[in-house]
Design a protein around this motif. Sequence first.
Motif, PDB file in Angstrom:
ATOM      1  N   ARG A  61       0.813  -0.905  -0.273  1.00  0.00           N
ATOM      2  CA  ARG A  61      -0.179   0.281   0.279  1.00  0.00           C
ATOM      3  C   ARG A  61       0.732   1.207  -0.009  1.00  0.00           C
ATOM      4  N   ALA A  62       0.191   1.985  -0.851  1.00  0.00           N
ATOM      5  CA  ALA A  62       1.418   3.442  -0.271  1.00  0.00           C
ATOM      6  C   ALA A  62       0.984   4.368   1.075  1.00  0.00           C
ATOM      7  N   ASP A  63       1.783   5.068   1.556  1.00  0.00           N
ATOM      8  CA  ASP A  63       2.541   5.469   3.018  1.00  0.00           C
ATOM      9  C   ASP A  63       1.411   6.754   3.168  1.00  0.00           C
ATOM     10  N   ASN A  64       0.989   6.279   4.682  1.00  0.00           N
ATOM     11  CA  ASN A  64      -0.103   7.395   4.834  1.00  0.00           C
ATOM     12  C   ASN A  64      -0.076   9.086   4.044  1.00  0.00           C
ATOM     13  N   ALA A  65       1.380   9.186   4.181  1.00  0.00           N
ATOM     14  CA  ALA A  65       0.738  10.367   3.143  1.00  0.00           C
ATOM     15  C   ALA A  65      -0.143  10.468   1.662  1.00  0.00           C
ATOM     16  N   THR A  66       0.773   9.518   1.359  1.00  0.00           N
ATOM     17  CA  THR A  66      -0.314   9.430  -0.104  1.00  0.00           C
ATOM     18  C   THR A  66      -1.598   9.339  -0.578  1.00  0.00           C
ATOM     19  N   VAL A  67      -1.902   8.773   0.762  1.00  0.00           N
ATOM     20  CA  VAL A  67      -3.515   8.204   0.792  1.00  0.00           C
ATOM     21  C   VAL A  67      -3.799   9.182   1.445  1.00  0.00           C
ATOM     22  N   ARG A  68      -3.191   9.896   1.559  1.00  0.00           N
ATOM     23  CA  ARG A  68      -4.422  11.220   2.892  1.00  0.00           C
ATOM     24  C   ARG A  68      -4.484  12.659   1.407  1.00  0.00           C
ATOM     25  N   TYR A  69      -3.653  12.157   0.733  1.00  0.00           N
ATOM     26  CA  TYR A  69      -3.431  13.626  -0.511  1.00  0.00           C
ATOM     27  C   TYR A  69      -4.196  12.701  -1.487  1.00  0.00           C
ATOM     28  N   VAL A  70      -4.555  11.472  -1.689  1.00  0.00           N
ATOM     29  CA  VAL A  70      -5.456  11.240  -2.794  1.00  0.00           C
ATOM     30  C   VAL A  70      -6.850  10.767  -2.417  1.00  0.00           C
ATOM     31  N   LEU A  71      -7.082  10.960  -1.334  1.00  0.00           N
ATOM     32  CA  LEU A  71      -8.696  10.807  -0.659  1.00  0.00           C
ATOM     33  C   LEU A  71      -8.934  12.245  -0.618  1.00  0.00           C
ATOM     34  N   ALA A  72      -8.077  13.607  -0.038  1.00  0.00           N
ATOM     35  CA  ALA A  72      -8.380  14.196  -0.114  1.00  0.00           C
ATOM     36  C   ALA A  72      -9.044  15.057  -0.965  1.00  0.00           C
ATOM     37  N   GLN A  73      -8.433  13.968  -2.345  1.00  0.00           N
ATOM     38  CA  GLN A  73      -8.988  14.965  -3.702  1.00  0.00           C
ATOM     39  C   GLN A  73     -10.902  14.490  -3.960  1.00  0.00           C
ATOM     40  N   GLY A  74     -11.075  13.561  -3.082  1.00  0.00           N
ATOM     41  CA  GLY A  74     -12.633  13.507  -3.059  1.00  0.00           C
ATOM     42  C   GLY A  74     -12.672  12.351  -4.117  1.00  0.00           C
ATOM     43  N   VAL A  75     -11.934  11.553  -5.143  1.00  0.00           N
ATOM     44  CA  VAL A  75     -11.509  10.847  -5.227  1.00  0.00           C
ATOM     45  C   VAL A  75     -13.386   9.187  -5.010  1.00  0.00           C
ATOM     46  N   ALA A  76     -13.291   9.091  -3.947  1.00  0.00           N
ATOM     47  CA  ALA A  76     -14.654   8.136  -3.079  1.00  0.00           C
ATOM     48  C   ALA A  76     -15.518   8.750  -3.762  1.00  0.00           C
ATOM     49  N   GLN A  77     -15.822  10.384  -4.067  1.00  0.00           N
ATOM     50  CA  GLN A  77     -16.575  11.201  -4.632  1.00  0.00           C
ATOM     51  C   GLN A  77     -16.713  11.254  -5.653  1.00  0.00           C
ATOM     52  N   TRP A  78     -16.575  11.460  -7.116  1.00  0.00           N
ATOM     53  CA  TRP A  78     -16.530  11.487  -8.148  1.00  0.00           C
ATOM     54  C   TRP A  78     -17.334  10.972  -8.672  1.00  0.00           C
ATOM     55  N   PRO A  79     -18.197  11.480 -10.129  1.00  0.00           N
ATOM     56  CA  PRO A  79     -19.025  10.714 -10.561  1.00  0.00           C
ATOM     57  C   PRO A  79     -18.784  10.275 -11.272  1.00  0.00           C
ATOM     58  N   LYS A  80     -17.330  11.221 -11.892  1.00  0.00           N
ATOM     59  CA  LYS A  80     -17.201  10.844 -13.497  1.00  0.00           C
ATOM     60  C   LYS A  80     -15.430  10.361 -13.426  1.00  0.00           C
ATOM     61  N   PRO A  81     -14.790   9.867 -14.341  1.00  0.00           N
ATOM     62  CA  PRO A  81     -12.882  10.102 -14.446  1.00  0.00           C
ATOM     63  C   PRO A  81     -12.957  11.249 -14.335  1.00  0.00           C
ATOM     64  N   GLY A  82     -11.571  11.701 -13.525  1.00  0.00           N
ATOM     65  CA  GLY A  82     -10.899  12.948 -13.732  1.00  0.00           C
ATOM     66  C   GLY A  82      -9.563  12.435 -13.024  1.00  0.00           C
ATOM     67  N   PHE A  83      -8.289  13.613 -13.892  1.00  0.00           N
ATOM     68  CA  PHE A  83      -7.065  14.052 -13.264  1.00  0.00           C
ATOM     69  C   PHE A  83      -7.071  14.103 -12.108  1.00  0.00           C
ATOM     70  N   ILE A  84      -5.600  13.825 -10.919  1.00  0.00           N
ATOM     71  CA  ILE A  84      -5.531  13.602  -9.569  1.00  0.00           C
ATOM     72  C   ILE A  84      -3.943  14.503  -9.919  1.00  0.00           C
ATOM     73  N   GLU A  85      -3.793  15.800  -9.165  1.00  0.00           N
ATOM     74  CA  GLU A  85      -2.002  16.042  -9.959  1.00  0.00           C
ATOM     75  C   GLU A  85      -1.180  15.730  -9.226  1.00  0.00           C
ATOM     76  N   GLY A  86       0.258  16.070 -10.192  1.00  0.00           N
ATOM     77  CA  GLY A  86       1.044  15.149  -8.915  1.00  0.00           C
ATOM     78  C   GLY A  86       1.392  16.221  -7.539  1.00  0.00           C
ATOM     79  N   ARG A  87       2.364  15.196  -7.073  1.00  0.00           N
ATOM     80  CA  ARG A  87       3.388  15.545  -5.923  1.00  0.00           C
ATOM     81  C   ARG A  87       4.209  15.670  -5.718  1.00  0.00           C
ATOM     82  N   ASP A  88       5.440  16.192  -6.070  1.00  0.00           N
ATOM     83  CA  ASP A  88       7.112  16.211  -6.409  1.00  0.00           C
ATOM     84  C   ASP A  88       7.532  15.145  -4.978  1.00  0.00           C
ATOM     85  N   ASP A  89       7.069  15.894  -4.146  1.00  0.00           N
ATOM     86  CA  ASP A  89       7.181  15.544  -2.371  1.00  0.00           C
ATOM     87  C   ASP A  89       7.035  14.632  -2.297  1.00  0.00           C
TER      88      ASP A  89
END
Length: 415
Positions: A61-89
């Motif tokens: 699994r991804a580290d907790n910081a990455t999981v938090r970032y991805v979930l914070a984009q609201g992907v679990a509620q997205w009604p359709k596909p979309g892009f999430i931004e990358g994070r260099d850090d």
Amino acid sequence: MTVRPQRARPGSPGLQALVDELAETLGRSVAVDDPLVRMICTSRHFGDEDPVRIGTLLQGRADNATVRYVLAQGVAQWPKPGFIEGRDDLGLLPRYVVPLRERGYLLGLLMVVAPDKTLQEQETEAIARAAEAMAAQMYTEHLAADTRKSDERTLVLELVDANVATRTAARRRAMESGLLGNAEHVLVTVVQLCRGTEPGRQAEAALWGALEGFRQTRTAHGLVAIDQERAILLQLRERAPGPAEVAVQSARVLDELTTFLDPSTRPVIGVGGRHLDLRDAWRSYEQALVAARAARRLPSLKGMGDWDLLGELAVLLQLPEHALDESLVPKPLRTLSEANGGDRLRATLRSYLEHAGSIPRTADALKLHRTSLYYRLRQIQEITGLDLDDGAHRLTLHLGLRIEELLTRGEDAGA
């Protein structure tokens, strides 16, 4: 205590084949995660792998910081596909994310690495076709898993039921099936969430994800029941765990929940007493509810209540919710609070009582000269009308202070 890594169940061969086929068609790295962003299936690399992808393959699994970032984009509620931004850090390249749903259930997230955040029309069409097939495959698997979880939930609820006949029959089924092994010591942990902004199914998934690693460990066999904003973990152990071991387990569960869920859910954990036999699982459960109530009311517990450490609070917290109010605070203590210098005198009283009436230890704790301490204690006696040399009077004041602690978070109590 050894705990298996927190990861989703491996995907079926059918799902893996769909992932591999899509990846070869696109010439891009593809993965399917569960709703908590834990890897289920992944394709081979196509030269577009990033540190997050490599780390996920190694750790499950991804580290907790990455999981938090991805979930914070609201992907679990997205009604359709979309892009999430990358994070260099974080070492994360942009991804095209498709929520995989079937009949209203969010089953997972299809992720396609897209470093430049562009996809050709034929690529998005291929992704859409594959996503539909993946969702259908995952839904079939979900139904089988859901049946197993439902049966386990029923068994746990019956094992902690107030009715003797119900829990006796459940205990017989559990032992005959071998679900709980041969260990003897029973421990029940309750996890409670506030009704936050998270969808109910996401909250249930988070509760399961946080607890499943504790179902089978080197020293414990357990069962989990998820019920809306509440979860029960029933464990049989080879030996009764001490407070430190319980604290480590509870901290790990809270850490997982704060990774998976919005802060508005404010999770708390209550750990019941340690008992020698499965027959007392119901008793540990009732104690865990009291401990969870303590965790909700007392900020000092940092969201984790342990029955064995509650002391006199365990008795006070069994009062009905409507009865636990300011009327329980003794009048002498209320008078002290309203007096001139009341805060200072209350602090002195608290320290004195918590040091068992020891003048030397109280003076040392308050960094106060003993003469000054004696003066304050005389003030307290004059204002309250109580004798601090009288055990009953001291108990009255000490319980009053404890009740006030419980009232500081009364508006949040929900156990």
